[in-house]
Design a protein around this motif. Structure first.
Motif, PDB file in Angstrom:
ATOM      1  N   PRO A  13       6.040   8.739  20.695  1.00  0.00           N
ATOM      2  CA  PRO A  13       5.211   9.364  21.750  1.00  0.00           C
ATOM      3  C   PRO A  13       4.118  10.281  21.219  1.00  0.00           C
ATOM      4  CG  PRO A  13       7.519   9.388  22.375  1.00  0.00           C
ATOM      5  CD  PRO A  13       7.467   8.860  20.968  1.00  0.00           C
ATOM      6  N   ASP A  14       4.349  10.945  20.075  1.00  0.00           N
ATOM      7  CA  ASP A  14       3.342  11.858  19.537  1.00  0.00           C
ATOM      8  C   ASP A  14       2.381  11.182  18.567  1.00  0.00           C
ATOM      9  OD1 ASP A  14       5.698  14.607  19.400  1.00  0.00           O
ATOM     10  OD2 ASP A  14       4.196  14.114  20.921  1.00  0.00           O
ATOM     11  N   VAL A  15       2.663   9.977  18.198  1.00  0.00           N
ATOM     12  CA  VAL A  15       1.790   9.265  17.252  1.00  0.00           C
ATOM     13  C   VAL A  15       0.701   8.567  18.041  1.00  0.00           C
ATOM     14  CG1 VAL A  15       1.643   7.408  15.554  1.00  0.00           C
ATOM     15  CG2 VAL A  15       3.563   8.990  15.493  1.00  0.00           C
ATOM     16  N   LYS A  16      -0.539   9.016  17.853  1.00  0.00           N
ATOM     17  CA  LYS A  16      -1.659   8.516  18.642  1.00  0.00           C
ATOM     18  C   LYS A  16      -2.421   7.400  17.942  1.00  0.00           C
ATOM     19  CE  LYS A  16      -0.556  11.668  21.552  1.00  0.00           C
ATOM     20  NZ  LYS A  16       0.371  11.272  22.639  1.00  0.00           N
ATOM     21  N   ILE A  17      -2.363   7.375  16.635  1.00  0.00           N
ATOM     22  CA  ILE A  17      -3.057   6.328  15.886  1.00  0.00           C
ATOM     23  C   ILE A  17      -2.108   5.781  14.827  1.00  0.00           C
ATOM     24  CG2 ILE A  17      -4.957   5.771  14.320  1.00  0.00           C
ATOM     25  CD1 ILE A  17      -6.608   7.934  15.644  1.00  0.00           C
ATOM     26  N   THR A  18      -1.946   4.454  14.845  1.00  0.00           N
ATOM     27  CA  THR A  18      -1.218   3.775  13.773  1.00  0.00           C
ATOM     28  C   THR A  18      -2.177   2.811  13.092  1.00  0.00           C
ATOM     29  OG1 THR A  18      -0.474   2.087  15.338  1.00  0.00           O
ATOM     30  CG2 THR A  18       1.024   3.931  14.915  1.00  0.00           C
ATOM     31  N   GLU A  19      -2.101   2.782  11.776  1.00  0.00           N
ATOM     32  CA  GLU A  19      -2.993   1.908  11.009  1.00  0.00           C
ATOM     33  C   GLU A  19      -2.204   1.208   9.912  1.00  0.00           C
ATOM     34  OE1 GLU A  19      -7.382   3.703  10.863  1.00  0.00           O
ATOM     35  OE2 GLU A  19      -5.898   5.118  10.072  1.00  0.00           O
ATOM     36  N   ALA A  20      -2.607  -0.021   9.636  1.00  0.00           N
ATOM     37  CA  ALA A  20      -2.022  -0.780   8.542  1.00  0.00           C
ATOM     38  C   ALA A  20      -3.128  -1.592   7.884  1.00  0.00           C
ATOM     39  CB  ALA A  20      -0.913  -1.700   9.036  1.00  0.00           C
ATOM     40  N   GLY A  21      -3.021  -1.778   6.595  1.00  0.00           N
ATOM     41  CA  GLY A  21      -4.048  -2.541   5.892  1.00  0.00           C
ATOM     42  C   GLY A  21      -3.489  -3.228   4.672  1.00  0.00           C
ATOM     43  N   VAL A  22      -4.039  -4.399   4.357  1.00  0.00           N
ATOM     44  CA  VAL A  22      -3.680  -5.101   3.143  1.00  0.00           C
ATOM     45  C   VAL A  22      -4.972  -5.552   2.462  1.00  0.00           C
ATOM     46  CG1 VAL A  22      -1.452  -5.900   4.007  1.00  0.00           C
ATOM     47  CG2 VAL A  22      -3.465  -7.346   4.300  1.00  0.00           C
ATOM     48  N   ARG A  23      -4.931  -5.635   1.130  1.00  0.00           N
ATOM     49  CA  ARG A  23      -6.087  -6.121   0.388  1.00  0.00           C
ATOM     50  C   ARG A  23      -5.629  -7.162  -0.633  1.00  0.00           C
ATOM     51  NH1 ARG A  23      -6.386  -3.969  -4.764  1.00  0.00           N
ATOM     52  NH2 ARG A  23      -8.483  -4.827  -5.005  1.00  0.00           N
ATOM     53  N   SER A  24      -6.504  -8.097  -0.920  1.00  0.00           N
ATOM     54  CA  SER A  24      -6.224  -9.137  -1.908  1.00  0.00           C
ATOM     55  C   SER A  24      -7.473  -9.351  -2.741  1.00  0.00           C
ATOM     56  CB  SER A  24      -5.863 -10.462  -1.210  1.00  0.00           C
ATOM     57  OG  SER A  24      -4.830 -10.278  -0.268  1.00  0.00           O
ATOM     58  N   GLN A  25      -7.281  -9.616  -4.015  1.00  0.00           N
ATOM     59  CA  GLN A  25      -8.444  -9.833  -4.884  1.00  0.00           C
ATOM     60  C   GLN A  25      -8.096 -10.841  -5.960  1.00  0.00           C
ATOM     61  OE1 GLN A  25     -10.991  -6.502  -6.095  1.00  0.00           O
ATOM     62  NE2 GLN A  25     -10.780  -7.157  -8.211  1.00  0.00           N
ATOM     63  N   ARG A  26      -9.071 -11.687  -6.258  1.00  0.00           N
ATOM     64  CA  ARG A  26      -8.932 -12.630  -7.366  1.00  0.00           C
ATOM     65  C   ARG A  26     -10.227 -12.593  -8.157  1.00  0.00           C
ATOM     66  NH1 ARG A  26      -7.598 -18.252  -5.249  1.00  0.00           N
ATOM     67  NH2 ARG A  26      -9.820 -18.307  -4.740  1.00  0.00           N
ATOM     68  N   GLU A  27     -10.139 -12.443  -9.473  1.00  0.00           N
ATOM     69  CA  GLU A  27     -11.329 -12.326 -10.305  1.00  0.00           C
ATOM     70  C   GLU A  27     -11.184 -13.163 -11.563  1.00  0.00           C
ATOM     71  OE1 GLU A  27     -13.355  -8.471 -10.694  1.00  0.00           O
ATOM     72  OE2 GLU A  27     -13.142  -8.705 -12.857  1.00  0.00           O
ATOM     73  N   ARG A  28     -12.277 -13.874 -11.877  1.00  0.00           N
ATOM     74  CA  ARG A  28     -12.363 -14.619 -13.136  1.00  0.00           C
ATOM     75  C   ARG A  28     -13.464 -13.991 -13.968  1.00  0.00           C
ATOM     76  NH1 ARG A  28     -14.293 -19.725 -12.224  1.00  0.00           N
ATOM     77  NH2 ARG A  28     -14.922 -19.276 -10.085  1.00  0.00           N
ATOM     78  N   ARG A  29     -13.186 -13.778 -15.245  1.00  0.00           N
ATOM     79  CA  ARG A  29     -14.125 -13.037 -16.079  1.00  0.00           C
ATOM     80  C   ARG A  29     -14.199 -13.662 -17.464  1.00  0.00           C
ATOM     81  NH1 ARG A  29     -12.313  -7.058 -16.882  1.00  0.00           N
ATOM     82  NH2 ARG A  29     -12.042  -7.236 -14.629  1.00  0.00           N
ATOM     83  N   ALA A  30     -15.415 -14.009 -17.884  1.00  0.00           N
ATOM     84  CA  ALA A  30     -15.643 -14.539 -19.237  1.00  0.00           C
ATOM     85  C   ALA A  30     -16.491 -13.540 -20.006  1.00  0.00           C
ATOM     86  CB  ALA A  30     -16.342 -15.891 -19.164  1.00  0.00           C
ATOM     87  N   PHE A  31     -16.245 -13.452 -21.316  1.00  0.00           N
ATOM     88  CA  PHE A  31     -16.956 -12.484 -22.169  1.00  0.00           C
ATOM     89  C   PHE A  31     -17.277 -13.135 -23.498  1.00  0.00           C
ATOM     90  CE2 PHE A  31     -18.078  -8.350 -23.814  1.00  0.00           C
ATOM     91  CZ  PHE A  31     -17.681  -8.361 -25.140  1.00  0.00           C
ATOM     92  N   ARG A  32     -18.534 -13.018 -23.917  1.00  0.00           N
ATOM     93  CA  ARG A  32     -18.945 -13.478 -25.242  1.00  0.00           C
ATOM     94  C   ARG A  32     -19.806 -12.382 -25.853  1.00  0.00           C
ATOM     95  NH1 ARG A  32     -18.037 -19.305 -25.855  1.00  0.00           N
ATOM     96  NH2 ARG A  32     -19.148 -19.208 -27.831  1.00  0.00           N
TER      97      ARG A  32
END
Lengths: 481, 102
Positions: free
Chosen positions: A138-157
């Motif tokens: 009753p006292d909680v006025k805002i509820t929030e949830a979040g998820v993040r996902s990331q995929r990265e490919r990296r080449a170095f020369r």
């Protein structure tokens, strides 16, 4: 991508670069956020390109191009050389030198059961909404949830012969409950504040957080804080939980030990450091219980890799040992300036930012005992949990932190809940007051994705392993006039 | 083709790739140079060339968005699919008033 990096390096050396390296990156990021039972944001962003870093006559240049093509690689290389050549024309400048390095060769891929990017958006949205529903009160006025996902490919020369390919998977999640009543506002979060926690791992990491199981407690504590007693203003003993120790470590040890800050190159934006190069090996940073390492090999660490963005192999480095400063986070350039170390902390945010000295995974080494053992030796004190706010000066010397919740400690036991808890200190004095660090069983790895630095601005993803720790004679609370 | 025309052309291509009742394409093109000084020396010299597309779609009253800087046909096609998936995975937004009229 690897062939394009080679093409860029060849183009740079043909244009006159004495040294060149190229990073080609493809990154895809998804965010899902829900608020009060509705979808608040769903984003899916992909970016790719190539960045070329060069040295010409001892001066540096960096240019990047979004086109992963021979034209994009060549033009980025040529523009980097032009910029460096313009800098080299300046009479008053230091010649950039790099510590020697064996050319890096190898590959790395994040161990993952489920690619976080391939998890259906509908599954991510459903997870957020279910967790939110469990926080309702009753006292909680805002509820929030979040998820993040990331995929990265990296080449170095590099022109020295380095050839590296790495693939990274990351994901994370968090929930928040905001309670409001009688003119007061309080917040509780899980597993940590400011967007939750992340790891370099597959989606099984998010599933392991058990958001739905923890959500009822989060909502109940947010509501309970509305009626809690305010944190007193006094000098006392504090025990900080592992999550609060993350930000304490990050702000008051991680940042001041970035060697480029020590040499003043971030003065215009992120700040400098109270440390000096000559402090290495002799400065008392904290008590004998303080042991800090930088470890880019930590499983599931956001700062884990096989090679950094200069091709330096991942390693475990001692930063503070028994309270004495023993190392800095460095690059090949700053290590050469210092005359010590070999780099290993150079990381660029994607393809369009040149690498800077960043934290990788920075850990407070565990000590002994449980958090109950730490509490047991406190006659009168405060147990502080989950960061709420932070304020620290640009040299990382004077700080104040606030936590979401605290509890009195009376004769070794937790007492009543406290709200609006804060504590403050001066970095070496504070760490010198640490007289106990909990043991391995209490050690947890937390991931941050919002560490900002540099101009143009960039963000680093870093992890910190911490345990609860105890500090004596600390100022807590807000002083009344 | 002038930079303005190229950006509009890209926006048109992204819009046409969309699988939606309504769609909106926003193109952001960047050519920037940054010279930062510390200790009276150039530090972090950075030249950037980038171009990205943000595609927002509306499908059955559901809104989805995706972003890419892969501006070839395959990149735009995949972005359109992702925006559609984002829309289809979201509940209808009762407060969404539709995309802005021309």
């Amino acid at each position: 991508m690897r062939a394009l990096c080679e093409h860029a390096v060849d183009a740079a050396t043909a244009a006159g670069a004495d040294y060149a390296d190229a990073r080609a990156v493809n990154r895809r990021v998804q965010h899902v956020a829900t608020k009060n039972g509705e979808v608040d944001a769903v984003s899916d962003a992909e970016t790719e390109g190539i960045g070329v870093r060069v040295l010409v006559g001892g001066a540096g240049g960096f240019a990047c191009d979004r086109r992963l093509s021979e034209d994009g690689a060549r033009e980025a290389a040529e523009r980097a050389v032009s910029f460096a050549r313009a800098s080299a024309a300046s009479a008053k400048r230091r010649t950039i030198e790099l510590v020697p390095l064996q050319p890096a060769r190898g590959e790395y891929r994040t161990p993952a059961e489920r690619d976080p990017i391939e998890v259906p958006l509908s599954e991510k949205i459903d997870l957020c909404l279910r967790a939110e529903a469990e926080m309702r009160h009753p006292d909680v006025k805002i509820t929030e949830a979040g998820v993040r996902s990331q995929r990265e490919r990296r080449a170095f020369r590099s022109s020295a012969g380095a050839d590296v390919y790495q693939e990274f998977a990351e994901c994370g999640a968090g929930i928040d409950a905001l309670a409001v009543a009688d003119g007061r506002v309080q917040v509780r979060s899980y597993p940590s504040a400011h967007g939750g926690t992340s790891a370099q791992a597959g989606w099984e990491f998010v599933e392991s957080l058990q958001l739905e199981r923890e959500a009822p407690r989060v909502g109940e504590e947010a509501a309970a804080l509305l009626r809690a007693h305010p944190c007193p203003s006094e000098v006392t003993t504090i025990v900080a939980d592992a999550e609060q120790m993350v930000l304490q470590l990050h702000e008051s040890v991680g940042h001041p030990t970035e060697l480029d800050r020590v040499y003043g190159t971030e003065a215009a934006y992120a700040g400098t450091s109270f440390l000096k190069p000559e402090d290495l090996g002799n400065l008392p940073y904290g008590s004998e219980h303080m042991n800090v390492v930088a470890d880019s090999t930590t499983p599931e660490g956001l700062g884990t890799f096989a090679f950094d963005d200069e091709g330096v192999p991942a390693a475990r480095e001692i930063i503070v040992e028994a309270g004495i400063l023993q190392g800095f986070l460095s690059s090949r350039e700053t290590a050469a300036l210092l005359g010590s170390g070999h780099g290993g902390s150079m990381r660029g945010d994607g393809w369009s930012r040149m690498p800077l000295v960043r934290m990788t995974n920075l850990h407070l080494e565990p000590g002994e005992g449980s958090v109950e053992d730490l509490l047991a030796d406190v006659d009168d004190g405060i147990y502080l949990c989950t960061n709420k706010s932070w304020s620290i000066d640009d040299k990382r010397l004077n700080f104040q932190f606030g936590t979401q919740v605290a509890w009195e400690i009376k004769k070794g036991k937790l007492g009543r809940m406290l709200r609006d808890a804060t504590y403050m200190g001066r970095t070496p004095d504070f760490w010198a007051s640490m007289d106990a660090v909990a043991g391995q069983d209490e050690w947890r790895l937390h991931g941050l994705t919002n560490c900002g630095k540099g101009q143009p601005g960039q963000h680093a993803h870093v992890s910190h392993g911490t345990t609860p720790a105890r500090f004596r004679n600390v100022r807590v609370g807000v002083r009344e006039a | 083709m002038s930079p303005d025309s190229a950006a509009l052309d890209l926006a048109e291509r992204a819009y046409r790739a969309a699988e939606a009742d309504q769609a909106e394409a926003l193109v952001h093109s960047e050519q920037s140079g940054f010279a930062r000084f510390a200790g009276s020396e150039v530090h972090q010299p950075t030249l950037i060339r980038d171009e990205s597309v943000t595609l927002r779609v509306v499908r059955d009253g559901r809104v989805g968005c995706a972003v890419t800087n892969r501006t070839d046909d395959e990149g735009l096609r995949e972005t359109a699919q992702r925006a559609a998936e984002a829309a289809d995975g979201s509940p209808p937004d009762p407060y969404f008033a539709g995309l802005q009229e021309p």
